[in-house]
Design an enzyme around this catalytic site. Structure first.
Site, mmCIF file in Angstrom:
data_model
loop_
_atom_site.group_PDB
_atom_site.id
_atom_site.type_symbol
_atom_site.label_atom_id
_atom_site.label_comp_id
_atom_site.label_asym_id
_atom_site.label_seq_id
_atom_site.Cartn_x
_atom_site.Cartn_y
_atom_site.Cartn_z
ATOM 1 C CE LYS A 194 -3.487 2.348 2.274
ATOM 2 N NZ LYS A 194 -4.796 2.663 3.671
ATOM 3 C CE LYS A 247 -5.632 1.856 -0.271
ATOM 4 N NZ LYS A 247 -6.273 2.247 0.862
HETATM 5 C C1 PBG Z 1 -7.537 3.369 6.091
HETATM 6 C C2 PBG Z 1 -7.354 3.737 3.751
HETATM 7 C C3 PBG Z 1 -7.655 4.447 2.730
HETATM 8 C C4 PBG Z 1 -7.863 3.788 1.468
HETATM 9 C C5 PBG Z 1 -8.281 2.986 2.205
HETATM 10 N N1 PBG Z 1 -8.565 1.953 3.588
HETATM 11 C C6 PBG Z 1 -6.528 5.354 2.593
HETATM 12 C C7 PBG Z 1 -5.538 6.149 2.880
HETATM 13 O O1 PBG Z 1 -4.820 5.129 3.894
HETATM 14 O O2 PBG Z 1 -5.904 7.698 4.162
HETATM 15 C C8 PBG Z 1 -8.353 3.703 0.534
HETATM 16 C C9 PBG Z 1 -8.971 3.653 -1.158
HETATM 17 C C10 PBG Z 1 -8.955 4.095 -2.041
HETATM 18 O O3 PBG Z 1 -9.110 5.686 -1.594
HETATM 19 O O4 PBG Z 1 -10.338 4.119 -2.440
HETATM 20 N N2 PBG Z 1 -6.599 2.701 6.358
#
Ligand code: PBG
Length: 325
Positions: A194, A247
């Site tokens: 991520k 991601k």
């Molecule tokens: C937070 C989380 C995020 C997303 C999924 N879980 C945002 C972040 O890490 O700030 C983002 C998903 C998206 O942008 O569609 N734990």
């Protein structure tokens, strides 16, 4: 000319005959946002056409998805400010509205697969995925909170737990805790690679979960790194992940490909909010054909090696694009 590649493109029957990759609705996951209360359907301004639902309307939305073959859901709660605290305690408070909704979804749709979000940010006054002290995100102090949150979600009936926090060692910590608590059948979809991305903006708007100070660069990955994704993948697999995730998806197709060719468990790719928002905005301006662009985008993610695609367009793809064929 001995080779004329165009011969294999001559008719749609021949094109279909030699098609290399397929996108199945059963491989798509629809993310959904839950708010407390009743009869609420609130549009996300930076993600037009995507809504936050109260439980009653969320159940309807899930019914509509199930009817077109989308059966798996990532569910995120938008927590009112007054329920947030330093330690994200509402995340594991018994029968919080998120856990209650999970129970009702599984009761009404037993064949659905629902996946949770495990991270402190929606519940934390600091808006970070981990425990914050003196501006630092404390890894080991976060782990027990994540484990308690995961066990409460398993108890509520989530089929899989989705740790999205990027703390070190959390997959093993959560797996062991779930097993001790008796949830050996609850799977883990690990947010493995991520990245600290600019493309989560609309999601943070939806949950009002942006960090109050600083950014997420000390736990989410540097967009410049590829090999590090493989390191995270090997760690998460050895710690007990059932599915690993990359991601965002679209800007990280090489990462998806690398993990697909170097590991042997299912790879999920998260086509994140900002990536969807770009397409929506262009289509609204008449600059792109929305349905064709969605289809090509999802196929690109599939071709890169994703077994599973998480996209805000899952329902739309199932309804419009898959039916067109
Ligand atoms: C937070 C989380 C995020 C997303 C999924 N879980 C945002 C972040 O890490 O700030 C983002 C998903 C998206 O942008 O569609 N734990």
């Amino acid at each position: 000319m001995l080779q004329r590649p165009r011969r294999n493109r001559l008719t749609s029957t021949i094109r279909n005959l030699v098609q290399e990759n397929y996108l199945q609705v059963s491989s798509l996951i629809q993310p959904l946002f839950l708010v407390p209360g009743e009869n609420k359907k609130l549009e996300i301004k930076s993600l037009p056409g995507i809504f936050r639902f109260s439980e009653d309307l969320l159940l309807e939305e899930i019914g509509a998805c199930m009817a077109v073959g989308v059966q798996t859901f990532l569910i995120f709660p938008a927590i009112p400010e007054e329920l947030k605290d330093k330690g994200a305690s509402y995340s594991y408070s018994k029968d919080n509205f998120y856990l209650k909704a999970a129970r009702n979804i599984k009761k009404k749709f037993p064949s659905s697969c629902i996946i949770s979000d495990v991270a402190m940010d929606p519940y934390s006054i600091d808006g970070h995925d981990g425990w914050v002290e003196d501006g630092q995100i404390l890894n080991d102090k976060t782990l027990p909170v994540l484990a308690k949150m995961a066990a409460a979600q398993a108890e509520a009936g989530f089929d899989m737990i989705g740790p999205s926090d990027m703390m070190d060692g959390r997959i093993q910590y959560i797996r062991e805790y779930l097993d001790i608590e008796g949830y050996t059948n609850t799977g883990i979809m690990a947010y493995t690679a991520k990245y600290a991305s600019a493309f989560y903006g609309p999601f943070r708007d939806a949950l009002d979960s942006a960090p109050k100070a600083g950014d997420k660069k000390t736990y989410q990955m540097n967009p410049a790194n590829l090999q590090e994704a493989l390191k995270e993948a090997h760690l998460d697999i050895s710690e007990g992940a059932d599915v690993i995730m990359v991601k965002p998806a679209l800007h990280y197709l090489d990462v998806i490909h690398l993990l697909k060719t170097n590991t042997n468990i299912p790879i999920a790719a998260y086509h994140v909010s900002g990536e969807c928002a770009m397409l929506i905005a262009a289509a609204q301006n008449g600059w792109l054909d929305r349905q064709k662009a969605i289809e090509e985008t999802l196929m690109g993610i599939k071709r890169a090696g994703a077994d599973i695609i998480i996209t805000y367009f899952a329902r739309e793809y199932a309804e419009k694009v898959a039916l067109m064929k």
